[in-house]
Write a protein that holds these residues in place. Structure first.
Motif, PDB file in Angstrom:
ATOM      1  N   GLY A 112      19.486  46.495  -6.359  1.00 48.22           N
ATOM      2  CA  GLY A 112      19.601  45.237  -5.620  1.00 48.22           C
ATOM      3  C   GLY A 112      20.938  45.100  -4.924  1.00 48.22           C
ATOM      4  O   GLY A 112      21.013  44.724  -3.756  1.00 48.22           O
ATOM      5  N   ARG A 113      22.012  45.414  -5.641  1.00 43.30           N
ATOM      6  CA  ARG A 113      23.343  45.326  -5.023  1.00 43.30           C
ATOM      7  C   ARG A 113      23.476  46.324  -3.877  1.00 43.30           C
ATOM      8  O   ARG A 113      24.013  45.984  -2.812  1.00 43.30           O
ATOM      9  N   THR A 114      22.963  47.523  -4.062  1.00 43.01           N
ATOM     10  CA  THR A 114      23.019  48.529  -2.997  1.00 43.01           C
ATOM     11  C   THR A 114      22.249  48.057  -1.772  1.00 43.01           C
ATOM     12  O   THR A 114      22.720  48.181  -0.637  1.00 43.01           O
ATOM     13  N   ARG A 115      21.062  47.491  -2.002  1.00 45.41           N
ATOM     14  CA  ARG A 115      20.219  47.015  -0.901  1.00 45.41           C
ATOM     15  C   ARG A 115      20.900  45.905  -0.104  1.00 45.41           C
ATOM     16  O   ARG A 115      20.682  45.754   1.092  1.00 45.41           O
ATOM     17  N   MET A 116      21.757  45.125  -0.744  1.00 50.68           N
ATOM     18  CA  MET A 116      22.393  43.989  -0.074  1.00 50.68           C
ATOM     19  C   MET A 116      23.735  44.325   0.586  1.00 50.68           C
ATOM     20  O   MET A 116      24.344  43.452   1.210  1.00 50.68           O
ATOM     21  N   LEU A 117      24.184  45.574   0.475  1.00 55.78           N
ATOM     22  CA  LEU A 117      25.382  45.969   1.231  1.00 55.78           C
ATOM     23  C   LEU A 117      25.109  45.712   2.713  1.00 55.78           C
ATOM     24  O   LEU A 117      24.047  46.065   3.229  1.00 55.78           O
ATOM     25  N   GLY A 118      26.009  45.068   3.380  1.00 55.92           N
ATOM     26  CA  GLY A 118      25.829  44.716   4.787  1.00 55.92           C
ATOM     27  C   GLY A 118      25.274  43.324   5.007  1.00 55.92           C
ATOM     28  O   GLY A 118      25.344  42.798   6.123  1.00 55.92           O
ATOM     29  N   LEU A 119      24.709  42.707   3.961  1.00 55.43           N
ATOM     30  CA  LEU A 119      24.225  41.331   4.079  1.00 55.43           C
ATOM     31  C   LEU A 119      25.389  40.432   4.462  1.00 55.43           C
ATOM     32  O   LEU A 119      26.483  40.545   3.919  1.00 55.43           O
ATOM     33  N   GLN A 120      25.156  39.538   5.395  1.00 58.64           N
ATOM     34  CA  GLN A 120      26.233  38.648   5.822  1.00 58.64           C
ATOM     35  C   GLN A 120      26.212  37.359   5.011  1.00 58.64           C
ATOM     36  O   GLN A 120      25.182  36.696   4.903  1.00 58.64           O
ATOM     37  N   LEU A 121      27.356  37.044   4.425  1.00 58.23           N
ATOM     38  CA  LEU A 121      27.548  35.808   3.679  1.00 58.23           C
ATOM     39  C   LEU A 121      28.503  34.905   4.450  1.00 58.23           C
ATOM     40  O   LEU A 121      29.366  35.386   5.192  1.00 58.23           O
ATOM     41  N   GLU A 122      28.350  33.627   4.260  1.00 54.83           N
ATOM     42  CA  GLU A 122      29.266  32.665   4.868  1.00 54.83           C
ATOM     43  C   GLU A 122      30.610  32.754   4.154  1.00 54.83           C
ATOM     44  O   GLU A 122      30.680  32.629   2.932  1.00 54.83           O
ATOM     45  N   CYS A 123      31.681  33.018   4.888  1.00 56.10           N
ATOM     46  CA  CYS A 123      33.009  33.144   4.287  1.00 56.10           C
ATOM     47  C   CYS A 123      33.831  31.900   4.631  1.00 56.10           C
ATOM     48  O   CYS A 123      34.358  31.761   5.740  1.00 56.10           O
ATOM     49  N   LYS A 124      33.950  31.013   3.646  1.00 54.53           N
ATOM     50  CA  LYS A 124      34.724  29.781   3.839  1.00 54.53           C
ATOM     51  C   LYS A 124      36.214  30.075   3.909  1.00 54.53           C
ATOM     52  O   LYS A 124      36.970  29.328   4.520  1.00 54.53           O
ATOM     53  N   LYS A 125      36.634  31.192   3.300  1.00 60.18           N
ATOM     54  CA  LYS A 125      38.057  31.555   3.359  1.00 60.18           C
ATOM     55  C   LYS A 125      38.444  31.938   4.788  1.00 60.18           C
ATOM     56  O   LYS A 125      39.549  31.626   5.234  1.00 60.18           O
ATOM     57  N   CYS A 126      37.547  32.613   5.513  1.00 63.43           N
ATOM     58  CA  CYS A 126      37.820  32.918   6.927  1.00 63.43           C
ATOM     59  C   CYS A 126      37.928  31.626   7.731  1.00 63.43           C
ATOM     60  O   CYS A 126      38.821  31.481   8.563  1.00 63.43           O
ATOM     61  N   ASP A 127      36.998  30.709   7.486  1.00 63.10           N
ATOM     62  CA  ASP A 127      37.016  29.429   8.198  1.00 63.10           C
ATOM     63  C   ASP A 127      38.329  28.696   7.972  1.00 63.10           C
ATOM     64  O   ASP A 127      38.831  28.010   8.865  1.00 63.10           O
ATOM     65  N   ALA A 128      38.905  28.852   6.770  1.00 69.22           N
ATOM     66  CA  ALA A 128      40.151  28.167   6.426  1.00 69.22           C
ATOM     67  C   ALA A 128      41.391  28.966   6.829  1.00 69.22           C
ATOM     68  O   ALA A 128      42.512  28.484   6.671  1.00 69.22           O
ATOM     69  N   GLY A 129      41.207  30.189   7.340  1.00 66.18           N
ATOM     70  CA  GLY A 129      42.349  31.011   7.730  1.00 66.18           C
ATOM     71  C   GLY A 129      43.122  31.571   6.546  1.00 66.18           C
ATOM     72  O   GLY A 129      44.319  31.852   6.663  1.00 66.18           O
ATOM     73  N   ALA A 130      42.453  31.739   5.407  1.00 63.70           N
ATOM     74  CA  ALA A 130      43.116  32.226   4.194  1.00 63.70           C
ATOM     75  C   ALA A 130      43.482  33.706   4.317  1.00 63.70           C
ATOM     76  O   ALA A 130      42.783  34.471   4.983  1.00 63.70           O
ATOM     77  N   PRO A 131      44.570  34.128   3.662  1.00 62.46           N
ATOM     78  CA  PRO A 131      44.924  35.550   3.669  1.00 62.46           C
ATOM     79  C   PRO A 131      43.900  36.355   2.870  1.00 62.46           C
ATOM     80  O   PRO A 131      43.146  35.796   2.059  1.00 62.46           O
ATOM     81  N   ALA A 132      43.881  37.648   3.088  1.00 57.79           N
ATOM     82  CA  ALA A 132      42.943  38.529   2.390  1.00 57.79           C
ATOM     83  C   ALA A 132      43.181  38.491   0.880  1.00 57.79           C
ATOM     84  O   ALA A 132      44.294  38.267   0.415  1.00 57.79           O
ATOM     85  N   ASP A 133      42.113  38.718   0.122  1.00 59.15           N
ATOM     86  CA  ASP A 133      42.181  38.788  -1.335  1.00 59.15           C
ATOM     87  C   ASP A 133      42.481  40.220  -1.775  1.00 59.15           C
ATOM     88  O   ASP A 133      42.258  41.169  -1.016  1.00 59.15           O
ATOM     89  N   GLU A 134      42.908  40.359  -3.017  1.00 62.72           N
ATOM     90  CA  GLU A 134      43.036  41.691  -3.596  1.00 62.72           C
ATOM     91  C   GLU A 134      41.625  42.210  -3.855  1.00 62.72           C
ATOM     92  O   GLU A 134      40.788  41.494  -4.407  1.00 62.72           O
ATOM     93  N   GLN A 135      41.359  43.441  -3.429  1.00 59.12           N
ATOM     94  CA  GLN A 135      40.052  44.034  -3.638  1.00 59.12           C
ATOM     95  C   GLN A 135      40.216  45.350  -4.398  1.00 59.12           C
ATOM     96  O   GLN A 135      40.647  46.347  -3.820  1.00 59.12           O
ATOM     97  N   PRO A 136      39.865  45.345  -5.694  1.00 61.05           N
ATOM     98  CA  PRO A 136      39.930  46.590  -6.449  1.00 61.05           C
ATOM     99  C   PRO A 136      38.904  47.581  -5.919  1.00 61.05           C
ATOM    100  O   PRO A 136      38.062  47.205  -5.109  1.00 61.05           O
TER     101      PRO A 136
END
Length: 77
Positions: free
Chosen positions: A45-69
């Motif tokens: 399921g997670r593999t199938r959803m790679l590329g799915l677009q989600l609404e990013c409220k952090k982008c809307d707010a101009g937030a800096p990037a998060d740490e991504q392990p």
């Protein structure tokens, strides 16, 4: 702003977090009836959803990037 899922990791409480192409993170919990995302409970399921677009409220707010392990699809990655 919509952003595609580029990977996943688990947080400190073992919840799945989607890594978005914009550099932000967003929890993707399956917690019915509030959040119905059964696809997050399996590797396929997670593999199938790679590329799915989600609404990013952090982008809307101009937030800096998060740490991504490093991205993981399985619990043992």
């Amino acid at each position: 702003m919509k952003q595609p899922i580029s990977g996943y990791h688990r947080d400190d409480e073992a919840h799945w977090v989607a890594q978005l192409a914009c550099g932000h993170n967003q929890h993707v919990r399956h917690d019915p009836p509030w959040q119905n995302r059964p696809w997050v409970t399996s590797v396929a399921g997670r593999t199938r959803m790679l590329g799915l677009q989600l609404e990013c409220k952090k982008c809307d707010a101009g937030a800096p990037a998060d740490e991504q392990p490093p991205s993981q699809l399985r619990e043992t990655d």
